[in-house]
Design a protein around this motif. Structure first.
Motif, short mmCIF file in Angstrom:
data_model
loop_
_atom_site.label_atom_id
_atom_site.label_comp_id
_atom_site.label_asym_id
_atom_site.label_seq_id
_atom_site.Cartn_x
_atom_site.Cartn_y
_atom_site.Cartn_z
N VAL A 326 35.41 -9.72 9.09
CA VAL A 326 35.48 -10.99 8.37
C VAL A 326 36.93 -11.41 8.21
CG1 VAL A 326 34.90 -12.18 6.23
CG2 VAL A 326 33.34 -10.44 7.15
N ASP A 327 37.30 -12.55 8.75
CA ASP A 327 38.67 -13.04 8.65
C ASP A 327 38.97 -13.49 7.22
OD1 ASP A 327 39.29 -12.63 11.32
OD2 ASP A 327 38.53 -14.60 11.92
N THR A 328 40.14 -13.07 6.71
CA THR A 328 40.61 -13.47 5.39
C THR A 328 42.11 -13.75 5.50
OG1 THR A 328 41.36 -11.33 4.53
CG2 THR A 328 38.99 -11.78 4.41
N PRO A 329 42.72 -14.42 4.52
CA PRO A 329 44.16 -14.65 4.56
C PRO A 329 44.97 -13.35 4.64
CG PRO A 329 43.14 -16.07 2.92
CD PRO A 329 42.07 -15.13 3.39
N VAL A 333 38.53 -8.01 7.41
CA VAL A 333 37.90 -6.97 6.61
C VAL A 333 36.72 -6.41 7.41
CG1 VAL A 333 36.76 -6.38 4.44
CG2 VAL A 333 38.55 -8.13 4.47
N TYR A 383 37.64 -3.02 2.17
CA TYR A 383 38.63 -3.91 1.58
C TYR A 383 40.01 -3.24 1.57
CZ TYR A 383 35.90 -1.17 -1.75
OH TYR A 383 35.15 -0.18 -2.33
N LEU A 407 38.81 -9.94 -3.98
CA LEU A 407 39.00 -11.08 -3.08
C LEU A 407 38.39 -10.80 -1.71
CD1 LEU A 407 42.67 -12.11 -3.96
CD2 LEU A 407 40.58 -13.38 -4.50
N ASP A 408 38.62 -9.60 -1.20
CA ASP A 408 38.04 -9.23 0.09
C ASP A 408 36.52 -9.13 0.01
OD1 ASP A 408 40.65 -9.08 0.94
OD2 ASP A 408 40.75 -6.89 0.87
N ALA A 411 34.98 -12.53 0.11
CA ALA A 411 35.04 -13.11 1.45
C ALA A 411 33.92 -12.56 2.33
CB ALA A 411 36.40 -12.84 2.08
N VAL A 412 33.66 -11.27 2.22
CA VAL A 412 32.58 -10.67 3.01
C VAL A 412 31.23 -11.24 2.57
CG1 VAL A 412 31.38 -8.52 3.55
CG2 VAL A 412 33.87 -8.57 3.48
N GLU A 414 30.63 -14.17 1.20
CA GLU A 414 30.52 -15.56 1.68
C GLU A 414 30.17 -15.59 3.17
OE1 GLU A 414 33.13 -19.71 1.88
OE2 GLU A 414 34.07 -17.83 1.24
N HIS A 415 30.80 -14.71 3.96
CA HIS A 415 30.52 -14.67 5.39
C HIS A 415 29.06 -14.34 5.67
CE1 HIS A 415 31.21 -13.76 9.68
NE2 HIS A 415 30.37 -12.75 9.48
#
Length: 582
Positions: A326-329, A333, A383, A407-408, A411-412, A414-415
């Motif tokens: 999963v792409d994050t800033p 991840v 993470y 935060l990580d 993001a996962v 949401e993906h």
């Protein structure tokens, strides 16, 4: 939802320890009616050595194979070393003071160096005739790692990022020499296992790579620049002292490599795709390793094909394993995903690993199997703070301890929701130890994301947990936070689930150990009282155990309670009478 069978057999993930000069004799930790106990093994069969209600997990064998050492501790980890004749007979006290097991190593003649933990560390020498000398006492966290073949030198390890991460002791005089390499973290592996050789094998780490290093009495610490790895390595000696067995963890899986120090060669050894929990070359040269993957419980494998401790375990495992990045800033991840056979989107459980410097591995986890067996998907994200993705990822707490990881995690989640895998209205977060801490923190910091929360042996109030924890845990906390709670009160408060308890909306299950020395029970009880005062739906259960809970009864209680609670909160029916397998 039907009854679910839960495998309560226990497996201690270490190969057997063979006697150096009697390689047909070994000791190992095995299962006895759902608890760990020590066994003595020969080709004629195995004999149970220990029999204690809470089990026994720490043992060793002397080089001649005459004696079995084992640690007789209570649930908090405090106890005494005892020794039992290998062939049978009564156990006797080893004559060492009580405390925590903090390392045991033996020289060729059977002399033992023993670390005893308390607020600091005391190191003792036990002679073959039973006499005991005090070698030295040290403040703060430290553990004894090894004793040279001659018995002349011992080595202690501190936190790898401490200004003095290791110390070599002169056993006869008590004199000590600090080991360090400027700009590097340092881990101790052990002394060369051959007569007359006092080389010490080390691992060093910079921000970009892990390397092997050697220390010698006359030459100090010297890195071996011809080999480096971007992810964590665990080296150990071959019996010849010229080769090194290297276990490397990368992207949730493991590999074994053989490094020849003279030829400067690096050879990948054949192993099956998955995770290697431990590996060791035995005195006879046979390579033993403990292997697992998501679909197979851990079991011992040998290069020779000989199986001294029986065949592999078999357990029915539900679900289909996958993985996603999963792409994050902060970077991608990596997440291990196991999905059930039913159509998506699925109720989804996010299973958080502890540590923080650990990882979700391609390895068997009973919770994954049980949850997928009842129709849930299980996501295990690695993470920031996780091992196996480089030193920069391992050391990234840039948004604050706990908050960085959340935060990580978000993001996962949401993906997986956007991909149609996870049902956004039925997601739960579950974890043990530091993973349990993250679960409670997520409940208060991200209340809109989670419909159920389960935490096993968690940190609930970070400052209070710090004050009641062991020296090793406190050393790790100081490194992560940049100091103790008195020096960094705001950082500890921001990271504490207790600070965010007023925002919790999802039902919360907490299972806590009565004798936990890493995540003390008092701070857990205070957090649950705060939930109660705010009218948050919750359940508190106590296990009669320490932090690890090495018994099948605790294993069954945790799994059945977590699955029942989470499944009910996500819209399923409570599990009906979970049954035990094995």
């Amino acid at each position: 939802m039907n009854a679910v069978e839960i495998d309560v057999r226990v497996f201690f993930p270490e190969p057997p320890a063979f006697a150096e000069f009697a390689p047909t004799r070994a000791v190992y930790v095995g299962d006895v009616d759902g608890r760990c106990e020590v066994f003595a093994w020969t080709s004629a069969g195995a004999r149970q050595v220990t029999d204690r209600p809470q089990g026994t997990v720490t043992c060793a064998i002397d080089p001649t194979g005459a004696w079995v050492w084992w640690f007789d501790d209570d649930l908090t980890g405090v106890g005494r070393w005892r020794i039992t004749p290998f062939g049978g007979g009564a156990a006797v006290d080893a004559g060492l003071p009580p405390g925590r097991a903090a390392g045991l190593a033996m020289s060729a003649d059977g002399t033992a160096a023993v670390g005893v933990g308390h607020d600091g560390l005391s190191v003792h020498r036990r002679h073959p005739d039973g006499r005991v000398d005090l070698i030295g006492e040290f403040d703060g966290y430290a553990t004894l790692v090894d004793l040279s073949h001659s018995g002349r030198l011992a080595v202690l390890a501190r936190d790898p990022e401490d200004p003095v991460p290791a110390v070599v002791l002169d056993v006869a005089t008590g004199g000590h020499l600090p080991l360090h390499l400027p700009g590097r973290s340092l881990w101790v592996a052990g002394f060369a296992p051959v007569p007359g050789d006092e080389r010490l094998l080390l691992t060093t780490a910079s921000d970009t790579a892990y390397r092997l290093a050697e220390w010698t009495p006359g030459g100090g610490v010297r890195e071996l620049p011809w080999f480096e790895s971007e992810t964590e390595i665990a080296p150990s000696w071959y019996p010849d002292g010229r080769r090194v067995l290297l276990r490397r963890d990368r992207h949730a899986r493991s590999e074994l490599r053989e490094l020849d120090l003279d030829r400067r060669t690096d050879t990948l050894l054949p192993t099956q795709r998955g995770t290697i929990l431990a590996a060791q070359v035995q005195p006879d040269g046979d390579l033993h390793h403990v292997w697992t993957d998501t679909a197979h419980p851990p079991h011992l494998r040998t290069a020779s094909g000989r199986r001294p401790l029986g065949g592999p375990r078999t357990t029915a495992v539900a679900g289909t394993p996958r993985e996603v990045w999963v792409d994050t800033p902060a970077g991608p991840v990596h997440t291990l995903l196991t999905v059930p056979g039913s159509p998506p989107p699925h109720p989804t459980v996010f299973l958080l690993h502890g540590g923080p410097h650990a990882a979700a591995h391609d390895a068997y986890d009973a919770l994954v199997s049980v949850f997928t067996g009842i129709g849930c998907a299980v996501a295990r994200p690695n993470y920031r703070g996780s091992t196996g993705y480089g030193a920069a990822w391992r050391n990234d707490f840039s948004d604050g301890p706990g908050h960085t990881q959340l935060l990580d995690l978000a993001a996962v989640r949401e993906h997986l929701v956007r991909a149609g895998v996870a049902d956004e209205h039925r997601t739960a977060v579950v974890g043990t130890s530091w993973g349990g801490y993250l679960a409670l923190l997520a409940a208060g910091v991200q209340p809109e994301l989670w419909q159920s929360v389960a935490a096993v042996n968690p940190i609930a109030d970070y400052a209070a947990a710090y004050r009641g924890a062991t020296p090793a845990v406190r050393a790790l906390d100081r490194r992560i936070f940049g100091g103790d709670p008195d020096r960094r009160p705001a950082a500890y408060a921001a990271a504490s689930p207790m600070t965010h308890v007023a925002a919790v909306r999802a039902p919360v299950l907490v299972l806590a150990a009565t004798d936990d020395d890493r995540c003390p029970p008092e701070q857990v009880a205070a957090y649950v009282a705060a939930l109660s005062a705010r009218g948050v739906e919750h359940e508190l259960q106590w296990t009669r155990s320490g932090h690890e809970g090495h018994t099948g009864a605790v294993h069954h209680q945790v799994i059945s309670s977590v699955v029942r609670f989470v499944a009910t909160a996500l819209g399923g029916r409570a599990l009906s009478a979970p049954t035990k397998a094995g």
